[in-house]
Design an enzyme around this catalytic site. Structure first.
Site, PDB file in Angstrom:
ATOM      1  N   ARG A  90       6.840 -14.084 -51.136  1.00 46.16           N
ATOM      2  CA  ARG A  90       5.674 -14.168 -50.251  1.00 46.16           C
ATOM      3  C   ARG A  90       5.802 -15.363 -49.299  1.00 46.16           C
ATOM      4  O   ARG A  90       5.418 -15.300 -48.135  1.00 46.16           O
ATOM      5  CB  ARG A  90       4.442 -14.311 -51.162  1.00 46.16           C
ATOM      6  N   ARG A 114      -4.173  -9.038 -45.760  1.00 46.58           N
ATOM      7  CA  ARG A 114      -3.419  -9.801 -46.758  1.00 46.58           C
ATOM      8  C   ARG A 114      -3.912 -11.237 -46.785  1.00 46.58           C
ATOM      9  O   ARG A 114      -4.227 -11.794 -45.738  1.00 46.58           O
ATOM     10  CB  ARG A 114      -1.926  -9.803 -46.432  1.00 46.58           C
ATOM     11  N   LEU A 149      -3.313 -15.015 -46.849  1.00 46.24           N
ATOM     12  CA  LEU A 149      -2.216 -15.843 -46.334  1.00 46.24           C
ATOM     13  C   LEU A 149      -2.038 -17.085 -47.193  1.00 46.24           C
ATOM     14  O   LEU A 149      -3.034 -17.701 -47.614  1.00 46.24           O
ATOM     15  CB  LEU A 149      -2.517 -16.239 -44.889  1.00 46.24           C
ATOM     16  N   ASN A 187     -11.346 -15.493 -39.105  1.00 42.77           N
ATOM     17  CA  ASN A 187     -11.301 -14.164 -39.729  1.00 42.77           C
ATOM     18  C   ASN A 187     -12.639 -13.455 -39.513  1.00 42.77           C
ATOM     19  O   ASN A 187     -13.689 -14.088 -39.460  1.00 42.77           O
ATOM     20  CB  ASN A 187     -11.042 -14.326 -41.239  1.00 42.77           C
ATOM     21  N   HIS A 217     -15.105 -10.557 -41.145  1.00 43.38           N
ATOM     22  CA  HIS A 217     -15.316  -9.974 -42.476  1.00 43.38           C
ATOM     23  C   HIS A 217     -16.590  -9.127 -42.489  1.00 43.38           C
ATOM     24  O   HIS A 217     -17.628  -9.574 -41.979  1.00 43.38           O
ATOM     25  CB  HIS A 217     -15.410 -11.103 -43.516  1.00 43.38           C
ATOM     26  N   ASP A 256      -9.833 -20.777 -44.652  1.00 43.51           N
ATOM     27  CA  ASP A 256      -9.328 -21.885 -45.473  1.00 43.51           C
ATOM     28  C   ASP A 256      -8.436 -21.311 -46.567  1.00 43.51           C
ATOM     29  O   ASP A 256      -8.068 -20.131 -46.505  1.00 43.51           O
ATOM     30  CB  ASP A 256     -10.471 -22.766 -46.003  1.00 43.51           C
ATOM     31  N   ALA A 257      -8.110 -22.115 -47.559  1.00 43.91           N
ATOM     32  CA  ALA A 257      -7.137 -21.660 -48.564  1.00 43.91           C
ATOM     33  C   ALA A 257      -7.691 -20.590 -49.497  1.00 43.91           C
ATOM     34  O   ALA A 257      -6.941 -19.901 -50.186  1.00 43.91           O
ATOM     35  CB  ALA A 257      -6.642 -22.850 -49.367  1.00 43.91           C
ATOM     36  N   GLY A 258      -9.011 -20.406 -49.517  1.00 44.52           N
ATOM     37  CA  GLY A 258      -9.612 -19.408 -50.400  1.00 44.52           C
ATOM     38  C   GLY A 258      -9.670 -18.030 -49.748  1.00 44.52           C
ATOM     39  O   GLY A 258      -9.201 -17.835 -48.624  1.00 44.52           O
ATOM     40  N   ASP A 306     -11.946 -15.583 -48.041  1.00 46.43           N
ATOM     41  CA  ASP A 306     -13.236 -15.432 -47.343  1.00 46.43           C
ATOM     42  C   ASP A 306     -14.212 -16.559 -47.674  1.00 46.43           C
ATOM     43  O   ASP A 306     -15.422 -16.337 -47.787  1.00 46.43           O
ATOM     44  CB  ASP A 306     -13.866 -14.054 -47.665  1.00 46.43           C
TER      45      ASP A 306
END
Ligand code: GRF
Length: 196
Positions: A64, A90, A92, A106, A108, A140-142, A144
């Site tokens: 990945r 996907r 990221l 993003n 949503h 961010d890293a999470g 949504d």
């Protein structure tokens, strides 16, 4: 003029709304490339508007991380001011996100933080809520979880199917993403001030 890379996985109706908006010379942004993680139907919209495309499929890479490195290289080649995930399905890796943050947003189909994840419309119906909607947020890293930039509500009609509700939300999303991109381009919405 704000330059944008849009990333998609599917039909790309939100991409098309952005392409149509950017086609107006008075709109303050332009799409410099469209990327996808598969041979998505929506890439045809980009081709129709003469916008370059790239596809980076995870299955062609040993890991990945290698996939996301190549994806990032493709994005950076176009040197965008902003990257818009418009139906990019996907998650990221953090390395990709931190490289572009806060200029990575993003779209949503729910009123986040309610119903994150890939089945937001189904989950809202299953929960029996009377209102859902659309959100644009900084990635961010999470999943949504990033700071919300804008939201619009959609009332859920009794007995509506998941597909019909998603279509209704997408109508709202198309206007929302165009408005948010315009606000960023005009300096009315400053991402560095909105990031956590
Ligand atoms: C949208 O509902 C978006 O919020 C979600 O995937 C859908 C993409 O629709 N992440 P489209 O490909 O733009 O028509």
């Amino acid at each position: 003029m704000l330059s944008i890379v849009v990333m998609i996985s599917g039909s790309g109706s939100n991409l098309r709304a952005l392409l149509e908006a950017c086609d107006n010379p008075l709109f303050p942004a332009k799409i410099v490339a469209v990327g996808a993680d598969q041979a998505a139907d929506g890439l045809a919209h980009a081709e129709q508007f003469g916008v370059p495309t790239f596809v980076v499929e995870p299955g062609l890479f040993p890991s990945r991380d290698k996939w996301s490195e190549m994806l990032l290289q493709n994005v950076k080649y176009h040197n965008p001011d902003l990257v818009v995930l418009a139906g990019f399905m996907r998650v990221l890796p953090e390395s990709f996100v931190s490289e572009l943050s806060p200029n990575l947003i993003n779209l949503h189909p729910s009123l986040l933080p309610a119903f994150p994840g890939a089945h937001a419309v189904r989950d809202a119906l299953a929960a029996g809520v009377s209102t859902t909607g659309a959100t644009v947020h900084i990635v961010d890293a999470g999943v949504d979880t990033g700071p919300v930039l804008a939201q619009r509500e959609v009332a859920i009609a009794a007995g509506i199917s998941e597909a019909d509700l998603h279509e209704q939300i997408k109508t709202i999303e198309r206007a929302l993403i165009v408005d948010v991109v315009a606000e960023i381009a005009e300096g009315k919405l400053i991402l560095s001030e909105r990031a956590n």
